[in-house]
Each structure stands twice: as C-alpha cells, then as structure tokens.
Design a protein around this motif. Structure first.
Motif, short mmCIF file in Angstrom:
data_model
loop_
_atom_site.label_atom_id
_atom_site.label_comp_id
_atom_site.label_asym_id
_atom_site.label_seq_id
_atom_site.Cartn_x
_atom_site.Cartn_y
_atom_site.Cartn_z
N THR A 3 -4.76 78.65 3.83
CA THR A 3 -4.35 79.98 3.39
C THR A 3 -5.16 81.02 4.14
N SER A 160 0.92 87.54 -3.00
CA SER A 160 1.02 86.19 -3.55
C SER A 160 0.28 86.13 -4.89
N VAL A 165 0.43 80.28 -5.10
CA VAL A 165 -0.43 79.67 -4.09
C VAL A 165 -0.77 78.23 -4.49
N LYS A 176 1.64 76.26 5.66
CA LYS A 176 0.48 77.14 5.67
C LYS A 176 0.92 78.49 5.10
N LEU A 177 -0.04 79.26 4.60
CA LEU A 177 0.28 80.55 3.99
C LEU A 177 -0.51 81.65 4.67
N THR A 179 -0.96 85.76 3.98
CA THR A 179 -0.65 86.77 2.97
C THR A 179 -1.66 87.91 3.05
#
Length: 211
Positions: A3, A160, A165, A176-177, A179
C-alpha cells in the motif's frame, strides 16, 4: 499487499477541496483530475521501461519510454472521472470498463457492464475508482481481471477506508494499492468517514437509476 499512501502537500490540498461540502460539481471534477494525475504518476513509478536512440537538435542521446503501457480500467461510474487524468499521463494506454452500481440496501455491488480484453496474461492493469469503502466493488472488479489472467494489478483510489484496505489485503488477489489517504471507518450506510460523500454524485450529479 503493498500500500502506497501519497503524502504530498499538493495531493492533500486537492483532497481537501474534494472533501469540502461547499465544493460544487465543477470544482470537485477539477480537484479530482489533479489528484488523479498525481496518483497515476505515483502508480507508474515501477513500470518497466525501454531505451531507444534519440536525436535532439544538438546531439544523439538515449530516450526512455514505457515498455508495455498499462491497461486503465475505471469502475463506472465514479471511476470515469479518473480516465482522462490517467490518459494525460499515459496517452498510449488502452482502456477497459467495468460497470458496478451499489445496492443501497445491501451495500453489495451490482454488475451491469464488462468491456475487457479476454486475455490479460502478462499485462499490467491499473483499476481506478475514487473510493474504496467496504472493498466489495473493487474486489469484484479485481476478480474479473484476475480471471482473465492479470497478475499485476494496481488499484488507484483517492480515499480508502481501513475496512476496504483490509479486505484487499486479505483477499489473496494480486493487487497493490495507491491512495491519497486511509480514513478510519464507515458509517451505517457504508460511506467512508470522514470521506467526501458519494464521488459519482459529486462528479456528475445524483443518479436516477434504480437497481
């Protein structure tokens, strides 16, 4: 799951405009376009590149270009607002579409559109959606991509919730993130708190479709 939270003054300022209830549709769209560009920039940081010979007006040198531009997949409808920012940064990217509405009683995603390449094996995919709340809609979209062979998926979300999450992290999906923020909770209507309200409504006005 990796993240990446984009902690940058310009990102924070655009996010603040989007959070402000006084911001009208035009102001919201403008701030979303700016923040979307920043997030796509960061999401692209690890993309593979290739070198090629390049001649400037004064010399010969080496240029750089993306080896395989990603496919941009917005989750309609709010995700449509992130397509133009993504294409402004990666103009040779392909675009697919996943249409999901939210059932306001169950808070579950209701699919209504799917326009994707049949085979995504070996392709990089950016799935874009301004809001990651419970994670239900985004997980549905990511499963569709994974079912087509995608193993390199980046979710690009502006706001998010921690619950969303955690749902992505526990899904076992190849995602994958990226944000701009992780907000702490959801309210009883499954809206992110403090959040910014309904991103689709603030982009385009209230929807008039019942599911």
């Amino acid at each position: 799951m990796q993240t990446r939270i984009i902690d940058h003054p310009l990102a924070a300022s655009r996010l603040s405009i989007m959070r402000d209830e006084r911001t009208d549709n035009a102001g919201f769209r403008a701030a979303l376009a700016d923040l979307g560009t920043m997030l796509i920039y960061e999401a692209s940081r690890d993309l593979e590149v290739e070198k090629f010979p390049l001649t400037t007006p004064v010399a010969t040198t080496e240029g750089t270009r993306l080896q395989d531009p990603p496919i941009i997949v917005p989750v309609i409808r709010a995700g449509l607002g992130m397509v133009d920012p993504a294409l402004s940064m990666i103009p040779d990217a392909q675009v697919g579409f996943i249409g999901l509405a939210r059932n306001e009683e169950t808070h579950e995603p209701v699919p209504y559109l799917e326009a994707l390449p049949h085979d995504l094996t070996g392709r990089t995919v950016f799935v874009v959606d301004p809001m990651l709340a419970t994670g239900g809609s985004l997980l549905h979209a990511i499963r569709l991509l994974a079912d087509r062979g995608a193993t390199d998926i980046t979710a690009v979300c502006m706001v998010s919730a921690q619950q969303g999450v955690d749902a992505l992290a526990n899904s076992g999906l190849p995602v994958k993130l990226v944000t701009a923020t992780v907000d702490p909770e959801l309210n009883e209507d499954a809206y992110i708190v403090p959040g910014l309200g309904d991103a689709g409504d603030r982009l385009y006005g209230p929807r008039n479709i019942d599911f």
